[in-house]
Scaffold this motif. Structure first.
Motif, PDB file in Angstrom:
ATOM      1  N   ILE A  54      36.747  51.462  34.020  1.00 24.14           N
ATOM      2  CA  ILE A  54      35.797  50.388  34.341  1.00 24.14           C
ATOM      3  C   ILE A  54      34.883  50.145  33.141  1.00 24.14           C
ATOM      4  CG2 ILE A  54      33.868  49.704  35.820  1.00 24.14           C
ATOM      5  CD1 ILE A  54      36.707  49.526  37.115  1.00 24.14           C
ATOM      6  N   ALA A  55      34.452  51.190  32.482  1.00 24.78           N
ATOM      7  CA  ALA A  55      33.566  51.045  31.315  1.00 24.78           C
ATOM      8  C   ALA A  55      34.223  50.238  30.196  1.00 24.78           C
ATOM      9  CB  ALA A  55      33.144  52.425  30.799  1.00 24.78           C
ATOM     10  N   LYS A  56      35.548  50.239  30.151  1.00 29.93           N
ATOM     11  CA  LYS A  56      36.279  49.475  29.124  1.00 29.93           C
ATOM     12  C   LYS A  56      36.370  47.990  29.472  1.00 29.93           C
ATOM     13  CE  LYS A  56      39.632  52.855  28.663  1.00 29.93           C
ATOM     14  NZ  LYS A  56      41.044  53.182  28.526  1.00 29.93           N
ATOM     15  N   GLN A  57      36.142  47.658  30.746  1.00 32.33           N
ATOM     16  CA  GLN A  57      36.236  46.257  31.185  1.00 32.33           C
ATOM     17  C   GLN A  57      35.027  45.471  30.677  1.00 32.33           C
ATOM     18  OE1 GLN A  57      38.785  44.967  33.345  1.00 32.33           O
ATOM     19  NE2 GLN A  57      39.715  46.905  32.783  1.00 32.33           N
ATOM     20  N   GLU A  58      35.219  44.181  30.460  1.00 28.99           N
ATOM     21  CA  GLU A  58      34.089  43.327  30.110  1.00 28.99           C
ATOM     22  C   GLU A  58      33.074  43.371  31.250  1.00 28.99           C
ATOM     23  OE1 GLU A  58      35.095  39.482  28.646  1.00 28.99           O
ATOM     24  OE2 GLU A  58      33.127  38.697  29.126  1.00 28.99           O
ATOM     25  N   ILE A  79      34.582  45.499  38.107  1.00 32.04           N
ATOM     26  CA  ILE A  79      35.374  46.274  39.078  1.00 32.04           C
ATOM     27  C   ILE A  79      36.338  45.355  39.827  1.00 32.04           C
ATOM     28  CG2 ILE A  79      35.260  47.780  41.112  1.00 32.04           C
ATOM     29  CD1 ILE A  79      32.460  48.683  40.078  1.00 32.04           C
ATOM     30  N   LYS A  80      35.869  44.156  40.181  1.00 30.22           N
ATOM     31  CA  LYS A  80      36.749  43.188  40.854  1.00 30.22           C
ATOM     32  C   LYS A  80      37.929  42.815  39.958  1.00 30.22           C
ATOM     33  CE  LYS A  80      33.255  40.661  43.519  1.00 30.22           C
ATOM     34  NZ  LYS A  80      32.575  39.347  43.578  1.00 30.22           N
ATOM     35  N   ASN A  81      37.637  42.533  38.697  1.00 32.74           N
ATOM     36  CA  ASN A  81      38.711  42.169  37.766  1.00 32.74           C
ATOM     37  C   ASN A  81      39.728  43.304  37.631  1.00 32.74           C
ATOM     38  OD1 ASN A  81      37.675  39.633  37.261  1.00 32.74           O
ATOM     39  ND2 ASN A  81      36.506  40.286  35.476  1.00 32.74           N
ATOM     40  N   TYR A  82      39.207  44.522  37.557  1.00 33.56           N
ATOM     41  CA  TYR A  82      40.096  45.681  37.480  1.00 33.56           C
ATOM     42  C   TYR A  82      40.942  45.783  38.748  1.00 33.56           C
ATOM     43  CZ  TYR A  82      41.682  50.458  36.761  1.00 33.56           C
ATOM     44  OH  TYR A  82      42.461  51.563  36.596  1.00 33.56           O
ATOM     45  N   ALA A  83      40.301  45.497  39.896  1.00 31.79           N
ATOM     46  CA  ALA A  83      41.023  45.553  41.177  1.00 31.79           C
ATOM     47  C   ALA A  83      42.186  44.564  41.174  1.00 31.79           C
ATOM     48  CB  ALA A  83      40.066  45.251  42.335  1.00 31.79           C
ATOM     49  N   VAL A  84      41.927  43.337  40.732  1.00 33.15           N
ATOM     50  CA  VAL A  84      42.990  42.315  40.718  1.00 33.15           C
ATOM     51  C   VAL A  84      44.108  42.736  39.767  1.00 33.15           C
ATOM     52  CG1 VAL A  84      43.534  39.929  40.072  1.00 33.15           C
ATOM     53  CG2 VAL A  84      41.486  40.427  41.425  1.00 33.15           C
ATOM     54  N   GLU A  85      43.728  43.236  38.592  1.00 29.45           N
ATOM     55  CA  GLU A  85      44.739  43.677  37.624  1.00 29.45           C
ATOM     56  C   GLU A  85      45.609  44.810  38.170  1.00 29.45           C
ATOM     57  OE1 GLU A  85      42.578  44.657  34.104  1.00 29.45           O
ATOM     58  OE2 GLU A  85      42.022  42.565  33.741  1.00 29.45           O
ATOM     59  N   ASN A  86      45.072  45.539  39.145  1.00 33.76           N
ATOM     60  CA  ASN A  86      45.811  46.661  39.721  1.00 33.76           C
ATOM     61  C   ASN A  86      46.367  46.364  41.110  1.00 33.76           C
ATOM     62  OD1 ASN A  86      45.611  49.234  37.890  1.00 33.76           O
ATOM     63  ND2 ASN A  86      43.713  48.079  37.654  1.00 33.76           N
ATOM     64  N   GLY A  87      46.477  45.066  41.418  1.00 36.23           N
ATOM     65  CA  GLY A  87      47.141  44.667  42.650  1.00 36.23           C
ATOM     66  C   GLY A  87      46.284  44.623  43.899  1.00 36.23           C
ATOM     67  N   TYR A  88      44.964  44.738  43.737  1.00 30.60           N
ATOM     68  CA  TYR A  88      44.073  44.657  44.900  1.00 30.60           C
ATOM     69  C   TYR A  88      43.355  43.305  44.867  1.00 30.60           C
ATOM     70  CZ  TYR A  88      44.491  49.751  45.178  1.00 30.60           C
ATOM     71  OH  TYR A  88      44.954  51.038  45.284  1.00 30.60           O
TER      72      TYR A  88
END
Length: 163
Positions: free
Chosen positions: A15-19, A95-104
């Protein structure tokens, strides 16, 4: 009680790596974000402090599959009250963007993307709407906006949300 047996210790670093996610490590869990959140006023199940805490603990599946992650109205009240200067709303977006990238991705968001692809907006403009606009002196609008579909295609968002 939180069971850390299935915790992913790399989750917070991902998550820390995400924008927008870089400052997650500064959170000390004071709850000012939750106390200032207007969404929480209406639904106490939404708690940005809890989302951040669970992320820091590595509760990846619990965070990414939670429907409450998507409740953020992005009003930035949390950001304005954070004593650590954490852009909490941006962190929740990360966190939302990470969720979408991981299929959530919630089904409602997928439907919205589908509507945008089809019509270029979230609602259909009908002849009735156009007549009402004309009657009160507003200019006509196109029923569809094909440029939006092109933007969705070029950004790859259709693949990310699984449509």
């Amino acid at each position: 009680m939180i069971n850390l047996k299935n915790a992913d210790p790399t989750f917070k670093w991902e998550i820390a790596k995400q924008e927008g996610g870089k400052q997650i490590l500064k959170c000390f869990g004071c709850s000012d974000c939750a106390a200032s959140c207007p969404v929480r006023y209406f639904d106490e199940r939404y708690n940005p402090r809890k989302i951040i805490r669970l992320t820091l603990l590595g509760m990846k599946d619990q965070v990414l599959s939670s429907p409450f992650l998507w409740f953020c109205a992005h009003c930035h009240a949390c950001t304005e009250h954070c004593p650590q200067g954490i852009p909490v709303a941006e962190l929740i977006n990360a966190i939302k963007n990470y969720a979408v990238e991981n299929g959530y991705c919630p089904e409602g968001y997928k439907i919205q993307v589908e509507l945008l692809q089809k019509m270029g907006r979230l609602y259909e403009v009908e002849d009735f709407d156009l007549k009402k606009r004309q009657k009160i002196g507003l200019p006509p609008v196109d029923k569809t906006i094909p440029e939006v579909a092109k933007i969705l295609e070029k950004t790859g968002i259709l693949n990310k949300v699984g449509k």
